[in-house]
Design a protein around this motif. Structure first.
Motif, PDB file in Angstrom:
ATOM      1  N   ALA A  68     -11.060   2.423   8.910  1.00 50.88           N
ATOM      2  CA  ALA A  68     -10.859   2.451   7.465  1.00 50.88           C
ATOM      3  C   ALA A  68      -9.433   2.065   7.068  1.00 50.88           C
ATOM      4  O   ALA A  68      -9.130   1.985   5.892  1.00 50.88           O
ATOM      5  CB  ALA A  68     -11.175   3.847   6.921  1.00 50.88           C
ATOM      6  N   PHE A  69      -8.580   1.814   8.050  1.00 52.05           N
ATOM      7  CA  PHE A  69      -7.193   1.479   7.728  1.00 52.05           C
ATOM      8  C   PHE A  69      -7.074  -0.025   7.532  1.00 52.05           C
ATOM      9  O   PHE A  69      -7.273  -0.813   8.435  1.00 52.05           O
ATOM     10  CB  PHE A  69      -6.249   1.956   8.833  1.00 52.05           C
ATOM     11  CG  PHE A  69      -4.817   1.970   8.403  1.00 52.05           C
ATOM     12  CD1 PHE A  69      -4.368   2.906   7.492  1.00 52.05           C
ATOM     13  CD2 PHE A  69      -3.924   1.039   8.895  1.00 52.05           C
ATOM     14  CE1 PHE A  69      -3.043   2.925   7.079  1.00 52.05           C
ATOM     15  CE2 PHE A  69      -2.596   1.049   8.488  1.00 52.05           C
ATOM     16  CZ  PHE A  69      -2.156   1.992   7.580  1.00 52.05           C
ATOM     17  N   THR A  70      -6.757  -0.397   6.317  1.00 49.76           N
ATOM     18  CA  THR A  70      -6.669  -1.804   5.927  1.00 49.76           C
ATOM     19  C   THR A  70      -5.233  -2.135   5.528  1.00 49.76           C
ATOM     20  O   THR A  70      -4.426  -1.236   5.289  1.00 49.76           O
ATOM     21  CB  THR A  70      -7.582  -2.073   4.723  1.00 49.76           C
ATOM     22  OG1 THR A  70      -7.104  -1.295   3.608  1.00 49.76           O
ATOM     23  CG2 THR A  70      -9.033  -1.720   5.029  1.00 49.76           C
ATOM     24  N   PRO A  71      -4.910  -3.428   5.408  1.00 50.24           N
ATOM     25  CA  PRO A  71      -3.577  -3.789   4.916  1.00 50.24           C
ATOM     26  C   PRO A  71      -3.275  -3.187   3.538  1.00 50.24           C
ATOM     27  O   PRO A  71      -2.155  -2.767   3.270  1.00 50.24           O
ATOM     28  CB  PRO A  71      -3.619  -5.318   4.860  1.00 50.24           C
ATOM     29  CG  PRO A  71      -4.609  -5.696   5.914  1.00 50.24           C
ATOM     30  CD  PRO A  71      -5.662  -4.604   5.866  1.00 50.24           C
ATOM     31  N   ALA A  72      -4.277  -3.114   2.683  1.00 49.02           N
ATOM     32  CA  ALA A  72      -4.072  -2.531   1.347  1.00 49.02           C
ATOM     33  C   ALA A  72      -3.758  -1.040   1.446  1.00 49.02           C
ATOM     34  O   ALA A  72      -2.893  -0.531   0.713  1.00 49.02           O
ATOM     35  CB  ALA A  72      -5.302  -2.751   0.480  1.00 49.02           C
ATOM     36  N   LEU A  73      -4.432  -0.343   2.340  1.00 49.27           N
ATOM     37  CA  LEU A  73      -4.159   1.081   2.518  1.00 49.27           C
ATOM     38  C   LEU A  73      -2.768   1.286   3.129  1.00 49.27           C
ATOM     39  O   LEU A  73      -2.074   2.241   2.789  1.00 49.27           O
ATOM     40  CB  LEU A  73      -5.238   1.731   3.384  1.00 49.27           C
ATOM     41  CG  LEU A  73      -5.211   3.252   3.496  1.00 49.27           C
ATOM     42  CD1 LEU A  73      -5.216   3.926   2.127  1.00 49.27           C
ATOM     43  CD2 LEU A  73      -6.393   3.735   4.319  1.00 49.27           C
ATOM     44  N   ASN A  74      -2.359   0.374   3.980  1.00 47.93           N
ATOM     45  CA  ASN A  74      -1.020   0.433   4.551  1.00 47.93           C
ATOM     46  C   ASN A  74       0.032   0.313   3.446  1.00 47.93           C
ATOM     47  O   ASN A  74       0.998   1.073   3.405  1.00 47.93           O
ATOM     48  CB  ASN A  74      -0.858  -0.684   5.585  1.00 47.93           C
ATOM     49  CG  ASN A  74       0.440  -0.578   6.355  1.00 47.93           C
ATOM     50  OD1 ASN A  74       0.957   0.500   6.603  1.00 47.93           O
ATOM     51  ND2 ASN A  74       0.969  -1.722   6.725  1.00 47.93           N
ATOM     52  N   ILE A  75      -0.180  -0.639   2.541  1.00 48.61           N
ATOM     53  CA  ILE A  75       0.735  -0.801   1.404  1.00 48.61           C
ATOM     54  C   ILE A  75       0.715   0.452   0.540  1.00 48.61           C
ATOM     55  O   ILE A  75       1.770   0.920   0.088  1.00 48.61           O
ATOM     56  CB  ILE A  75       0.368  -2.057   0.583  1.00 48.61           C
ATOM     57  CG1 ILE A  75       0.658  -3.311   1.400  1.00 48.61           C
ATOM     58  CG2 ILE A  75       1.105  -2.084  -0.754  1.00 48.61           C
ATOM     59  CD1 ILE A  75       0.106  -4.594   0.800  1.00 48.61           C
ATOM     60  N   ALA A  76      -0.460   1.014   0.324  1.00 46.19           N
ATOM     61  CA  ALA A  76      -0.569   2.227  -0.488  1.00 46.19           C
ATOM     62  C   ALA A  76       0.216   3.382   0.137  1.00 46.19           C
ATOM     63  O   ALA A  76       0.869   4.149  -0.581  1.00 46.19           O
ATOM     64  CB  ALA A  76      -2.039   2.618  -0.668  1.00 46.19           C
TER      65      ALA A  76
END
Length: 138
Positions: A68-76
């Motif tokens: 579930a860890f995506t680039p968008a979640l990383n940025i978040a």
């Protein structure tokens, strides 16, 4: 492994509580080194890692959710750590024995950015393969 997963998920919240409490106390409440210049330098440099640690803890917590860890979640996670840094500076401004400054925010964001660079590279850019392997095992 289930216990470790829940510990990793709870660590960011415990760390945020610790930051809030320590920001409410005088800077020399826990430690005061004999040389005031060294004491000041060390405590100021902690801004470089304080919110970087929060970002890393948030990433580790999110990595416990499989696939579930995506680039968008990383940025978040990075943005959240930065916003918490801003709220910490605002919080400190209400105490006469604490200070808030733009330079502290720059140090906070620098630490977050450095960690973001390495984590993004390890998980999404096929760089830092050893770090990537460690993170993928979470």
């Amino acid at each position: 492994m289930n216990i470790l997963k829940w510990v990793l998920r709870g660590l960011p919240f415990a760390y945020m509580v610790a930051i809030f409490i320590m920001s409410s106390l005088p800077a020399d409440h826990f430690v005061k080194l004999p040389d005031s210049q060294v004491d000041h330098t060390i405590k100021e440099s902690l801004h470089l890692i304080e919110f970087a640690i929060l970002y890393v803890l948030l990433v580790l917590a999110m990595l416990t959710r499989r696939n579930a860890f995506t680039p968008a979640l990383n940025i978040a996670c990075a943005v959240f750590a930065g916003l918490y840094g801003i709220s910490d500076e605002i919080h400190q401004s209400f105490y006469a024995y604490r200070s808030a400054s733009w330079f502290d925010l720059v140090k906070d964001f620098t630490g977050i950015s450095v960690c973001f660079y390495f984590i993004r590279g390890a998980l999404f850019k096929e760089k830092f393969t050893r770090l990537g392997k460690v993170l993928e095992r979470v």
